[in-house]
Design a protein around this motif. Structure first.
Motif, PDB file in Angstrom:
ATOM      1  N   LEU A 191       0.844  -1.213   0.000  1.00 33.56           N
ATOM      2  CA  LEU A 191       0.000   0.000   0.000  1.00 33.56           C
ATOM      3  C   LEU A 191       0.873   1.255   0.000  1.00 33.56           C
ATOM      4  CD1 LEU A 191      -2.534  -1.114   2.758  1.00 33.56           C
ATOM      5  CD2 LEU A 191      -2.817  -1.275   0.295  1.00 33.56           C
ATOM      6  N   VAL A 192       1.918   1.218   0.807  1.00 31.76           N
ATOM      7  CA  VAL A 192       2.831   2.366   0.873  1.00 31.76           C
ATOM      8  C   VAL A 192       3.527   2.522  -0.477  1.00 31.76           C
ATOM      9  CG1 VAL A 192       4.874   3.299   2.040  1.00 31.76           C
ATOM     10  CG2 VAL A 192       3.204   1.996   3.336  1.00 31.76           C
ATOM     11  N   MET A 193       3.924   1.394  -1.067  1.00 34.81           N
ATOM     12  CA  MET A 193       4.628   1.448  -2.345  1.00 34.81           C
ATOM     13  C   MET A 193       3.740   2.037  -3.437  1.00 34.81           C
ATOM     14  SD  MET A 193       7.572   0.704  -1.672  1.00 34.81           S
ATOM     15  CE  MET A 193       8.183   0.881  -3.339  1.00 34.81           C
ATOM     16  N   ALA A 194       2.455   1.683  -3.433  1.00 34.32           N
ATOM     17  CA  ALA A 194       1.537   2.205  -4.452  1.00 34.32           C
ATOM     18  C   ALA A 194       1.417   3.725  -4.317  1.00 34.32           C
ATOM     19  CB  ALA A 194       0.169   1.537  -4.309  1.00 34.32           C
ATOM     20  N   ILE A 202      -5.315  -7.898  16.268  1.00 31.42           N
ATOM     21  CA  ILE A 202      -5.181  -7.752  14.816  1.00 31.42           C
ATOM     22  C   ILE A 202      -3.835  -7.069  14.576  1.00 31.42           C
ATOM     23  CG2 ILE A 202      -6.212  -6.764  12.708  1.00 31.42           C
ATOM     24  CD1 ILE A 202      -8.156  -8.658  14.227  1.00 31.42           C
ATOM     25  N   VAL A 203      -2.982  -7.744  13.811  1.00 32.49           N
ATOM     26  CA  VAL A 203      -1.675  -7.159  13.496  1.00 32.49           C
ATOM     27  C   VAL A 203      -1.741  -6.653  12.055  1.00 32.49           C
ATOM     28  CG1 VAL A 203       0.813  -7.563  13.369  1.00 32.49           C
ATOM     29  CG2 VAL A 203      -0.554  -8.818  15.040  1.00 32.49           C
ATOM     30  N   VAL A 204      -1.468  -5.375  11.869  1.00 30.18           N
ATOM     31  CA  VAL A 204      -1.586  -4.777  10.541  1.00 30.18           C
ATOM     32  C   VAL A 204      -0.185  -4.596   9.951  1.00 30.18           C
ATOM     33  CG1 VAL A 204      -2.653  -2.914   9.203  1.00 30.18           C
ATOM     34  CG2 VAL A 204      -3.517  -3.444  11.504  1.00 30.18           C
ATOM     35  N   GLY A 205       0.019  -5.126   8.741  1.00 33.84           N
ATOM     36  CA  GLY A 205       1.327  -4.958   8.108  1.00 33.84           C
ATOM     37  C   GLY A 205       1.483  -5.852   6.896  1.00 33.84           C
ATOM     38  N   GLY A 206       2.477  -5.536   6.074  1.00 30.14           N
ATOM     39  CA  GLY A 206       2.721  -6.312   4.856  1.00 30.14           C
ATOM     40  C   GLY A 206       3.086  -7.755   5.191  1.00 30.14           C
ATOM     41  N   GLY A 228       3.206  -3.384  12.270  1.00 34.04           N
ATOM     42  CA  GLY A 228       4.650  -3.512  12.046  1.00 34.04           C
ATOM     43  C   GLY A 228       5.287  -2.163  11.745  1.00 34.04           C
ATOM     44  N   ALA A 229       6.620  -2.163  11.771  1.00 36.87           N
ATOM     45  CA  ALA A 229       7.365  -0.912  11.588  1.00 36.87           C
ATOM     46  C   ALA A 229       7.222  -0.347  10.175  1.00 36.87           C
ATOM     47  CB  ALA A 229       8.830  -1.150  11.908  1.00 36.87           C
ATOM     48  N   SER A 230       6.673  -1.134   9.245  1.00 35.29           N
ATOM     49  CA  SER A 230       6.508  -0.615   7.882  1.00 35.29           C
ATOM     50  C   SER A 230       5.041  -0.282   7.592  1.00 35.29           C
ATOM     51  CB  SER A 230       7.035  -1.643   6.883  1.00 35.29           C
ATOM     52  OG  SER A 230       6.495  -2.912   7.168  1.00 35.29           O
TER      53      SER A 230
END
Ligand code: SF4
Length: 285
Positions: free
Chosen positions: A43-46, A211-215, A260-262
């Motif tokens: 998502l960040v990359m897009a 709920i853990v959110v991250g790539g 996560g950190a990203s």
């Protein structure tokens, strides 16, 4: 139902710094080419792609746009190749990763076999190992440490779990004392990671479900999932809010959220909004 946010989560300063440098460079230069994803988060990359940060395809530097090295860093051969091809380098390597690379290089030059406790396939680890110029190895277990190596320098992938690293070093001392003549240990762990893991552990204690959110490709996001599961708490890993399933919240009073950190702040906010929406729609069974 109560929503509890971990007291420490999401983008670390190293990633915030890398993104800021890249966005500024893309604005100034029109386009930059990133050597791999800046963070393990599609998502960040897009979003960055829209701002002119493109991903490098294979090894092709022929577009001549500046080459951005990501927060995970890269080996010396990347800088050498860019220099040889006359391509400008925009270096966003996290200073903590740079420190790890410098130690790896120094120890290898002093004749130590450099052992990196971490995932051999991770870009940070590959980059750190490249600075040893073939005198390093990535391991996850003491059994993988070369038996003949008598002078060892042990470092860790920055995002490894501190307890697991300590356990590894303890086992190394116990099981290899007869062959190791000299052992140098450098703590290259990033405390952002341990602080977020500690916060995730506390969260898992308080919440009925986490709920853990991250790539999915993000090592430190997966570690957060492991930490919460180790506490015996039902835990789910999602990349975006739409993946959240109402059934996971069934009968739960406290939903914990960590990231996560990203993971950008907006991705967490979207998950919170989605849970609130499900509650309002009475969609939670
Ligand atoms: S997790 Fe730590 S080492 Fe990795 S980019 Fe962030 S600050 Fe740097």
């Amino acid at each position: 139902m109560e929503i509890i946010l971990a007291r420490d989560m999401g983008f670390c300063w190293g990633v915030r710094r890398a993104i800021e440098i890249m966005e500024r460079a893309a604005q100034e230069k029109g386009e930059i080419i990133s050597l791999g994803p800046i963070v393990h988060n599609p998502l960040v990359m897009a979003r960055l792609e829209e701002k002119g940060v493109r991903l490098l395809e294979g090894r092709d530097l022929s577009r001549r746009s500046p080459l951005a090295i990501t927060a995970h860093g890269a080996g010396p051969e990347v800088y050498e190749r860019a220099r040889a091809e006359g391509v400008e380098v925009i270096d966003t390597t996290c200073p903590i990763v740079t420190r790890s690379q410098r130690w790896a290089k120094k120890m290898a030059e002093l004749g130590f076999t450099v052992v990196v406790f971490g995932d051999a396939e991770h870009r940070e680890v590959k980059g750190v190992l490249a600075w040893t110029r073939g005198k390093g190895i990535a391991v996850k277990d003491v059994d993988e440490v070369p038996a003949h190596a008598s002078r060892l320098a042990v470092i860790s992938q920055t995002t490894q779990n501190p307890d697991k690293f300590a356990e590894f070093v303890g086992r190394l001392l116990r099981e290899r004392m007869d062959t190791i003549h000299e052992l140098r240990l450098v703590n290259t762990l990033c405390n952002v990671t341990s602080s977020q893991q500690e916060a995730a552990r506390e969260l898992a204690h308080e919440a009925d479900v986490v709920i853990v959110v991250g790539g999915r490709g993000s090592a430190n996001t997966r570690h957060l999932v492991e930490v919460c599961r180790e506490e015996g708490t039902e835990t789910y890993h999602i990349e975006k809010a739409e993946e959240l399933q109402p059934g996971w919240l069934k009968g739960k009073e406290r939903v914990g959220i960590t990231a996560g950190a990203s993971t950008p702040d907006w991705a967490v906010q979207e998950v919170v909004a989605r849970i609130q929406e499900l509650i309002e729609q009475k969609a939670v069974p």
